[in-house]
Scaffold this motif. Structure first.
Motif, PDB file in Angstrom:
ATOM      1  N   ALA A 168      -6.223   5.531   3.074  1.00  0.00           N
ATOM      2  CA  ALA A 168      -5.338   5.873   1.746  1.00  0.00           C
ATOM      3  C   ALA A 168      -5.808   4.634   0.993  1.00  0.00           C
ATOM      4  N   PHE A 169      -5.964   4.955  -0.492  1.00  0.00           N
ATOM      5  CA  PHE A 169      -6.363   3.857  -1.294  1.00  0.00           C
ATOM      6  C   PHE A 169      -5.399   3.953  -2.570  1.00  0.00           C
ATOM      7  N   PHE A 170      -5.706   2.748  -3.425  1.00  0.00           N
ATOM      8  CA  PHE A 170      -5.400   2.942  -4.948  1.00  0.00           C
ATOM      9  C   PHE A 170      -6.210   2.146  -5.659  1.00  0.00           C
ATOM     10  N   LYS A 171      -6.157   2.328  -7.025  1.00  0.00           N
ATOM     11  CA  LYS A 171      -7.085   1.213  -7.599  1.00  0.00           C
ATOM     12  C   LYS A 171      -6.357  -0.106  -8.170  1.00  0.00           C
ATOM     13  N   ALA A 172      -6.798  -1.005  -7.727  1.00  0.00           N
ATOM     14  CA  ALA A 172      -6.114  -2.647  -8.171  1.00  0.00           C
ATOM     15  C   ALA A 172      -7.102  -3.442  -8.913  1.00  0.00           C
ATOM     16  N   LYS A 173      -6.500  -4.122  -9.709  1.00  0.00           N
ATOM     17  CA  LYS A 173      -7.289  -4.979 -10.802  1.00  0.00           C
ATOM     18  C   LYS A 173      -7.684  -6.352  -9.597  1.00  0.00           C
ATOM     19  N   ASP A 174      -6.996  -6.657  -8.965  1.00  0.00           N
ATOM     20  CA  ASP A 174      -7.368  -7.765  -8.111  1.00  0.00           C
ATOM     21  C   ASP A 174      -7.390  -7.316  -6.517  1.00  0.00           C
ATOM     22  N   VAL A 175      -8.485  -7.206  -5.957  1.00  0.00           N
ATOM     23  CA  VAL A 175      -8.399  -6.669  -4.695  1.00  0.00           C
ATOM     24  C   VAL A 175      -8.619  -7.880  -3.549  1.00  0.00           C
ATOM     25  N   SER A 176      -8.415  -9.063  -4.155  1.00  0.00           N
ATOM     26  CA  SER A 176      -8.739 -10.211  -3.056  1.00  0.00           C
ATOM     27  C   SER A 176      -7.778 -10.476  -1.996  1.00  0.00           C
ATOM     28  N   LYS A 177      -6.528  -9.683  -2.080  1.00  0.00           N
ATOM     29  CA  LYS A 177      -5.631  -9.848  -1.161  1.00  0.00           C
ATOM     30  C   LYS A 177      -5.495  -8.483  -0.182  1.00  0.00           C
ATOM     31  N   PRO A 202     -15.264  -8.913  -5.537  1.00  0.00           N
ATOM     32  CA  PRO A 202     -15.079  -7.694  -5.531  1.00  0.00           C
ATOM     33  C   PRO A 202     -16.266  -6.709  -5.156  1.00  0.00           C
ATOM     34  N   ILE A 203     -16.189  -5.841  -4.168  1.00  0.00           N
ATOM     35  CA  ILE A 203     -17.234  -4.739  -4.182  1.00  0.00           C
ATOM     36  C   ILE A 203     -16.740  -3.270  -4.646  1.00  0.00           C
ATOM     37  N   SER A 204     -15.412  -3.274  -4.840  1.00  0.00           N
ATOM     38  CA  SER A 204     -15.014  -2.184  -5.512  1.00  0.00           C
ATOM     39  C   SER A 204     -13.574  -2.474  -5.793  1.00  0.00           C
ATOM     40  N   SER A 205     -12.961  -1.554  -6.675  1.00  0.00           N
ATOM     41  CA  SER A 205     -11.606  -1.670  -6.904  1.00  0.00           C
ATOM     42  C   SER A 205     -10.405  -0.899  -6.005  1.00  0.00           C
ATOM     43  N   LEU A 206     -11.164  -0.221  -4.850  1.00  0.00           N
ATOM     44  CA  LEU A 206     -10.338   0.767  -4.149  1.00  0.00           C
ATOM     45  C   LEU A 206      -9.705  -0.164  -2.899  1.00  0.00           C
ATOM     46  N   ALA A 207      -8.370  -0.413  -3.134  1.00  0.00           N
ATOM     47  CA  ALA A 207      -7.691  -1.186  -2.131  1.00  0.00           C
ATOM     48  C   ALA A 207      -7.068  -0.253  -1.019  1.00  0.00           C
ATOM     49  N   ILE A 208      -6.964  -0.704   0.100  1.00  0.00           N
ATOM     50  CA  ILE A 208      -6.424   0.208   1.221  1.00  0.00           C
ATOM     51  C   ILE A 208      -5.007   0.006   1.158  1.00  0.00           C
TER      52      ILE A 208
END
Length: 306
Positions: A168-177, A202-208
């Motif tokens: 599952a994923f959500f869109k995040a502004k900062d995906v580095s964490k 960042p390769i995408s904004s889709l955080a797990i």
């Protein structure tokens, strides 16, 4: 049907010290239906109400409080003889405990999320898919509170697409964490083509989201990978191995009203506590009113709400 869950709850919680010096971070409280409950308690309730009652909790040597919480304490019950409302609430919890099957798996050395998951291999049938969740995070609906809809969507998607791994994923502004995914949209899912843990760029904004459904092939993948970021065995690396070997990996988005709450550090814990209080179906009108009263008082006393 997915009826087994593995809960990874062996993390040290060092970023939350001193609150976690003696208390596991999974036992820190948030709000549910007007009641203060540990995060792990809520996770177990969500799993059960979505049809999952066989649970394996991966813990460490300092997690005795987790086992104690899910063990009936009749000495405490006897001491509540003059407090019928609290006694009834506790009895409801004990009745709930009788409906679930919790087993504990010890992780003697913290070597990463993937290493923790690998410990469950001997407890999962080679033909059973299972749900995996971190023990310090929940998906919370701003409309319904601790809804089980998300878990049902996750398990149903896994079955519908006969996936080897469902994320599952959500869109995040900062995906580095976070771990992140890349893929192609198809119907209501994304067919995952790449998974990276905490990318520097960042390769995408889709955080797990820390909730997954796997077929047992994930254990084979975990054996094939080495140690990644932080010299730990990363689950995302095992998922990427599945992708590269042609296994089916899909992902679903959180709904607009759903938020991912992870209590891993002081900021995110406060966010989880405030969010679950302000948007709890039984508390929100009270807490919003109190917040407004405090804000008004603060302004009158010369402070600023900015």
């Amino acid at each position: 049907m997915v009826n087994i869950a593995v809960i990874a709850a062996a993390g040290k919680g060092t970023r939350l010290i001193p609150a976690t010096k003696e208390q596991p971070k999974e036992m820190l409280p948030i709000i549910s239906q007007g009641v203060i409950k540990p995060v792990l308690h809520l996770i177990v309730e969500q799993l059960y109400t979505s049809g999952i009652s066989k649970l394996f909790v991966i813990t460490g040597r300092d997690k005795r409080a987790v086992v104690d919480h899910f063990t009936q304490n009749y000495e405490l019950m006897d001491g509540l003889s003059n407090k019928s409302d609290i006694k009834n609430m506790l009895q409801e919890f004990y009745d709930f405990l009788n409906k679930i099957n919790i087993s504990y798996i010890n992780q003697p050395r913290p070597e990463g999320f993937g290493a923790a998951v690998q410990l469950a291999e001997n407890y999962i049938s080679s033909s059973d898919s299972f749900l995996l969740t971190s023990g310090d995070s929940i998906v919370f609906s701003l409309k319904d509170g601790h809804s089980t809809d998300f878990i049902k969507r996750l398990t149903e998607t896994h079955k519908k697409y006969d996936a080897d791994a469902t994320l599952a994923f959500f869109k995040a502004k900062d995906v580095s964490k976070y771990g992140v995914i890349v893929g192609e949209e198809s119907d209501d899912i994304i067919n995952v083509s790449k998974v990276v843990e905490k990318p520097k760029e960042p390769i995408s904004s889709l955080a797990i989201v820390g909730k997954y459904v796997f077929k047992p092939v994930i254990f084979h993948a975990l054996k094939k990978i080495g140690f990644g970021i932080g010299q730990e065995k990363q689950l995302t690396d095992a998922i990427q191995w599945l992708v590269e070997k042609g296994f089916k990996v899909v992902a679903i988005p959180l709904k607009e009203d759903e938020v991912y709450l992870d209590i891993g550090n002081p900021q995110t814990y406060i966010e989880a506590l405030v969010t679950t209080a302000l948007f709890d179906p039984l508390l929100n009108s009270i807490t919003v009113q109190k917040f407004n009263e405090l804000n008004t008082f603060y302004k009158k006393s010369g402070g600023s709400s900015d």
